[in-house]
Design an enzyme around this catalytic site. Structure first.
Site, PDB file in Angstrom:
ATOM      1  N   ASP A 166      43.513  35.931  36.860  1.00  0.00           N
ATOM      2  CA  ASP A 166      42.790  36.099  35.596  1.00  0.00           C
ATOM      3  C   ASP A 166      43.067  34.861  34.748  1.00  0.00           C
ATOM      4  O   ASP A 166      44.160  34.704  34.198  1.00  0.00           O
ATOM      5  CB  ASP A 166      43.271  37.351  34.863  1.00  0.00           C
ATOM      6  CG  ASP A 166      42.849  38.652  35.557  1.00  0.00           C
ATOM      7  OD1 ASP A 166      42.706  38.637  36.794  1.00  0.00           O
ATOM      8  OD2 ASP A 166      42.689  39.661  34.857  1.00  0.00           O
ATOM      9  N   LYS A 234      35.457  38.506  32.334  1.00  0.00           N
ATOM     10  CA  LYS A 234      36.352  39.442  31.662  1.00  0.00           C
ATOM     11  C   LYS A 234      36.290  39.203  30.163  1.00  0.00           C
ATOM     12  O   LYS A 234      36.267  38.059  29.705  1.00  0.00           O
ATOM     13  CB  LYS A 234      37.771  39.231  32.203  1.00  0.00           C
ATOM     14  CG  LYS A 234      38.861  40.085  31.561  1.00  0.00           C
ATOM     15  CD  LYS A 234      40.196  39.806  32.233  1.00  0.00           C
ATOM     16  CE  LYS A 234      41.363  40.459  31.491  1.00  0.00           C
ATOM     17  NZ  LYS A 234      42.667  40.164  32.120  1.00  0.00           N
ATOM     18  N   LYS A 270      34.924  42.880  33.747  1.00  0.00           N
ATOM     19  CA  LYS A 270      36.170  43.556  33.394  1.00  0.00           C
ATOM     20  C   LYS A 270      36.346  43.581  31.877  1.00  0.00           C
ATOM     21  O   LYS A 270      36.718  42.575  31.276  1.00  0.00           O
ATOM     22  CB  LYS A 270      37.367  42.855  34.045  1.00  0.00           C
ATOM     23  CG  LYS A 270      38.723  43.482  33.683  1.00  0.00           C
ATOM     24  CD  LYS A 270      39.869  42.764  34.375  1.00  0.00           C
ATOM     25  CE  LYS A 270      41.228  43.265  33.908  1.00  0.00           C
ATOM     26  NZ  LYS A 270      42.359  42.567  34.569  1.00  0.00           N
TER      27      LYS A 270
END
Length: 334
Positions: A166, A234, A270
């Site tokens: 991430d 995300k 996400k």
């Protein structure tokens, strides 16, 4: 430049009509239709007001669990805390072994070896029934470091066994219009996700939507992250308010939908930060199903970045089974 980097550049060139320079990316991204903020928020509110039947709620609670990245990202994290997190990921409810496992545990890079060790045979290794290890990288959460540091951060986590990375984008560069720099960093981080066997850890690109200020910026950043090779987009680090919101996630899902229509490629989404209640998570499931389709409701294409959400889902799940809520000691404190 590696084969992967060249392939990403070639794909981007064909779509934007030239090299991924600031000028060409600016022309392409600012040529994307603007967001109707009122319409977006009204649609999100409408999707969030949908009611579901009891049988559907039982399915939804189990599906939420299976989509959670169970997360600890604190400066005080220890190997012991990570092992406890993994134990909960593997057995969310010791009183009900039918409870699904979560999709992944998400930790800082230096905690990856402890997560991998604690998972043992439950570590995904590409299996559908396994649990992934996700690591935040690239000087998370600020992203304020040299590219060399960001790449080292990423490659170290992958070498330690991380299945997913991430990363955070450089919001300062993006807001300054230095789109080429943001593009090049994502491409470079993607290459740093390469494992020794030539395969890649999945790359989730964190936009930190709370700092991007407008829906138009969020849409442009989403397109830019996908053009550069992100496997997921995300919303947030969870360290900046506001974090995930339903309108922001809807906007990102619309980009994913449009990308799939354009290229046939499926990108994951996400939402992370601030989603603590089951009733709110169900709104996201409905929004995903209505925007990109139910096929996106798998760990490969949708995740919740959360730490406390799992506890509420477990309490709601237990309520459906027994007819009453358990006491506060029913779930562990994260």
């Amino acid at each position: 430049m590696t084969t992967t980097q060249l392939a990403l550049r070639d794909r981007t060139q064909s779509l934007i009509g030239g090299e991924p320079s600031d000028a060409n990316l600016n022309r392409y991204l600012h040529g994307i239709p603007g967001v109707d903020a009122v319409g977006l928020e009204q649609r999100a509110a409408g999707l969030g007001s949908r009611s579901i039947k009891t049988t559907s709620k039982a399915w939804a609670l189990d599906r939420i669990i299976s989509l959670i990245d169970l997360t600890t990202l604190e400066g005080a994290d220890t190997p012991g805390k990570v092992r406890s997190l993994v134990a909960k990921a593997m057995t969310p409810d010791a009183a009900d072994m039918s409870t699904p496992r979560v999709a992944a545990v998400c930790v800082y890079g230096d905690m990856v070896p402890y997560a991998v060790e604690a998972l043992g045979s439950a570590h995904s290794a590409g299996r559908d029934d396994g649990i992934n290890v996700a690591a935040v990288a690239t000087a998370f959460p600020s992203g304020r470091a040299s590219l060399a540091v960001k790449l080292s951060d990423t490659s170290d986590a992958v070498a330690a066994g991380a299945d997913e990375i991430d990363m955070v984008i450089d919001r300062g560069a993006f807001l300054s219009g230095r789109y080429g720099q943001v593009f090049d960093e994502i491409v470079a981080v993607k290459e740093a996700c390469r494992r020794a066997d030539g395969s890649f850890a999945h790359l989730k690109v964190i936009l930190e939507t709370g700092e991007l200020n407008t829906y138009d910026n969020i849409r442009r950043a989403s397109w830019l992250a996908i053009l550069a090779g992100g496997d997921f987009i995300k919303t947030s680090t969870g360290k900046v308010a506001p974090a995930a919101t339903l309108p922001v996630t809807l906007s990102m899902l619309e980009v994913v939908r449009d990308w799939h229509r354009l290229t046939g490629v499926k990108i994951g989404v996400k939402p992370a930060g601030g989603i603590r209640a089951s009733k709110d998570a169900i709104k996201y499931l409905v929004t995903v199903a209505e925007t990109v389709g139910e096929e996106w409701l798998t760990p490969h294409l949708f995740r919740f970045g959360a730490s406390s959400l799992l506890n509420d889902v477990l309490l709601q799940r237990q309520k459906m089974t027994s007819g009453h809520y358990s006491g506060p000691d029913y779930v562990t404190i994260d």
